[in-house]
Design an enzyme around this catalytic site. Structure first.
Site, PDB file in Angstrom:
ATOM      1  N   SER A 162       4.163 -55.278  70.829  1.00  0.00           N
ATOM      2  CA  SER A 162       4.407 -56.293  71.764  1.00  0.00           C
ATOM      3  C   SER A 162       4.850 -55.357  73.023  1.00  0.00           C
ATOM      4  CB  SER A 162       5.580 -57.169  71.528  1.00  0.00           C
ATOM      5  OG  SER A 162       5.808 -58.185  72.489  1.00  0.00           O
ATOM      6  N   GLN A 193      -3.571 -60.827  67.805  1.00  0.00           N
ATOM      7  CA  GLN A 193      -2.269 -61.415  66.916  1.00  0.00           C
ATOM      8  C   GLN A 193      -1.632 -62.543  67.856  1.00  0.00           C
ATOM      9  OE1 GLN A 193       1.349 -59.551  66.452  1.00  0.00           O
ATOM     10  NE2 GLN A 193       1.113 -59.542  64.172  1.00  0.00           N
ATOM     11  N   PRO A 215      -0.149 -54.376  66.101  1.00  0.00           N
ATOM     12  CA  PRO A 215       0.103 -54.955  67.397  1.00  0.00           C
ATOM     13  C   PRO A 215       1.323 -54.509  67.890  1.00  0.00           C
ATOM     14  CG  PRO A 215       0.031 -56.612  65.451  1.00  0.00           C
ATOM     15  CD  PRO A 215      -0.075 -55.253  64.728  1.00  0.00           C
ATOM     16  N   ARG A 268       5.138 -47.347  65.093  1.00  0.00           N
ATOM     17  CA  ARG A 268       5.926 -46.256  65.938  1.00  0.00           C
ATOM     18  C   ARG A 268       5.768 -44.976  65.825  1.00  0.00           C
ATOM     19  NH1 ARG A 268      11.375 -47.061  63.436  1.00  0.00           N
ATOM     20  NH2 ARG A 268       9.930 -47.214  62.051  1.00  0.00           N
ATOM     21  N   CYS A 328       7.830 -61.122  62.725  1.00  0.00           N
ATOM     22  CA  CYS A 328       8.655 -60.535  63.994  1.00  0.00           C
ATOM     23  C   CYS A 328      10.167 -61.079  64.130  1.00  0.00           C
ATOM     24  CB  CYS A 328       7.951 -61.088  65.431  1.00  0.00           C
ATOM     25  SG  CYS A 328       8.918 -60.527  66.852  1.00  0.00           S
ATOM     26  N   LYS A 349       0.359 -60.932  59.047  1.00  0.00           N
ATOM     27  CA  LYS A 349       1.431 -59.876  58.957  1.00  0.00           C
ATOM     28  C   LYS A 349       2.784 -60.353  58.586  1.00  0.00           C
ATOM     29  CE  LYS A 349       2.550 -55.657  61.499  1.00  0.00           C
ATOM     30  NZ  LYS A 349       3.760 -55.974  61.992  1.00  0.00           N
ATOM     31  N   ASN A 384       2.482 -51.351  55.496  1.00  0.00           N
ATOM     32  CA  ASN A 384       3.118 -51.017  56.920  1.00  0.00           C
ATOM     33  C   ASN A 384       4.644 -50.336  56.732  1.00  0.00           C
ATOM     34  OD1 ASN A 384       4.444 -52.694  59.591  1.00  0.00           O
ATOM     35  ND2 ASN A 384       3.347 -51.068  59.655  1.00  0.00           N
TER      36      ASN A 384
END
Ligand code: FMN
Length: 335
Positions: A16, A68, A14, A223, A98, A137, A198
């Protein structure tokens, strides 16, 4: 073990402000099967904000899609899950990683993840109400000591998590620095649910290292896929992978951004497609002057006129530093 993702899955994270429907469609054209909506704020969802509702769109062609959710307030989260239950998703992922200030000030994301008992309490509200399987996550909580992250992972498993994605960096590292694969591995060995690794997958080489060092057979890419939907092909094709040429790059940029115009309307699409266009150019040797022109693109005609010369490929090898630490991305000459 019941797994959410088949072994070897490469999942689009996900992102943003990025992983909207046109973005996911672009990734899917190159082999991405598992993708997520952008992170959706529980408060905005509970207020039925129309911009937020658009983030819930699922294309008819999307065979698998996760949503998410992020939030810190129990009542808003409960309400948001009810809204999500009226939609069609394959899983619901709850964000506990986050690091951005806007999220942290609501005690959500990584701020909530940093207090495992609170995180598990809130997470159990999601699992109790969701009609979809729920995953989490997280980020690692301490680079030197696996125990705090193991504690969080165990609590989430107990609270009903069906899988956990672990970004192997601490909150203050944001997106740079080493990925602590040994901590991801320790989590994988501790919990009885699927763990997805990840962090830092930019090339086939970094993909192989993350899998090997973490022991996880599924990874999430973020990325590395920004402006580079070819990554999905690169990670699966092995030796046979051919990087895009100028024609491929221009063709995919055109298709992706025209789909954004169709999806958002020209005015909004032109604003939000600028960062997407720049990502396609990142690390590929395009001249800064060309990149500067992106901010002047006002309409569909400007966009098409900008993309056309990109078909020839980068003029020289003048590489400028990029916003994120992307590696230089390879291009092949036009056939
Ligand atoms: C622009 C941007 C937006 C992001 N948005 C989200 C998000 O909405 N939800 C989330 O869980 N992580 C988000 N992340 C974090 C990524 O999903 C991923 O965990 C992180 O970038 C590490 O992976 P990477 O090293 O492969 O990029 C975002 C990262 C970036 C750079």
């Amino acid at each position: 073990m019941n797994t959410i993702y088949p072994a070897g899955s490469i999942i689009l994270a996900p992102l943003s402000g990025y992983t909207d429907l046109p973005y996911r469609r672009s990734a899917r054209r190159f082999g991405c099967s598992y993708a997520f909506t952008e992170m959706i704020d529980a408060c905005s969802l509970s207020y039925r904000n129309s911009k937020t509702n658009k983030m819930l769109d699922r294309g008819d062609d999307e065979t698998w899609l996760g949503v998410q959710l992020v939030g810190g307030k129990a009542d808003k989260i409960a309400d948001a899950v009810e809204v999500l239950n009226d939609h069609d998703f394959d899983i619901l992922d709850f964000n506990l990683g986050c690091p951005v200030a806007k999220v942290a000030k609501k005690n959500a994301g990584a701020a909530l993840g940093a207090t495992p008992d609170d995180a598990a309490r809130v997470f159990s509200i999601v699992t109790a109400r969701s009609r979809f399987p729920v995953t989490a996550k997280i980020r690692i909580l301490d680079e030197d000591n696996p125990e705090p992250t193991l504690y969080l992972a165990r609590l989430l498993e107990k609270a009903g998590a069906k899988a956990i994605t672990v970004h192997g960096r601490i909150r203050s590292a944001f997106y740079s620095g080493p990925v602590h694969t040994t901590i991801i591995q320790a989590i994988r060995e501790t919990v009885g649910i699927q763990v997805i690794a990840n962090g830092g997958v930019m090339t086939a080489e970094s993909y192989k290292s993350l899998k090997k060092e973490s022991g996880c057979d599924c990874v999430m890419v973020a990325r590395g896929a920004m402006g580079n939907p070819w990554l999905f092909r690169e990670l699966t094709a092995g030796q046979d992978y051919l990087p895009p040429c100028g024609l491929d790059l221009a063709g995919e940029m055109r298709r992706h951004t025209l789909e954004m115009i169709e999806y958002y309307g020209e005015t909004l699409a032109m604003k939000i497609s600028r960062k997407v266009i720049l990502d396609y150019l990142h690390g590929r040797g395009y001249h800064r002057a060309m990149k500067n022109n992106v901010s002047f693109l006002k309409n569909r005609e400007d966009l098409l006129a900008f993309i056309q010369p990109l078909e020839d490929g980068p003029a020289g090898k003048l590489v400028v530093p990029d916003e994120f630490p992307f590696p230089e991305r390879s291009m092949r000459p036009n056939p």
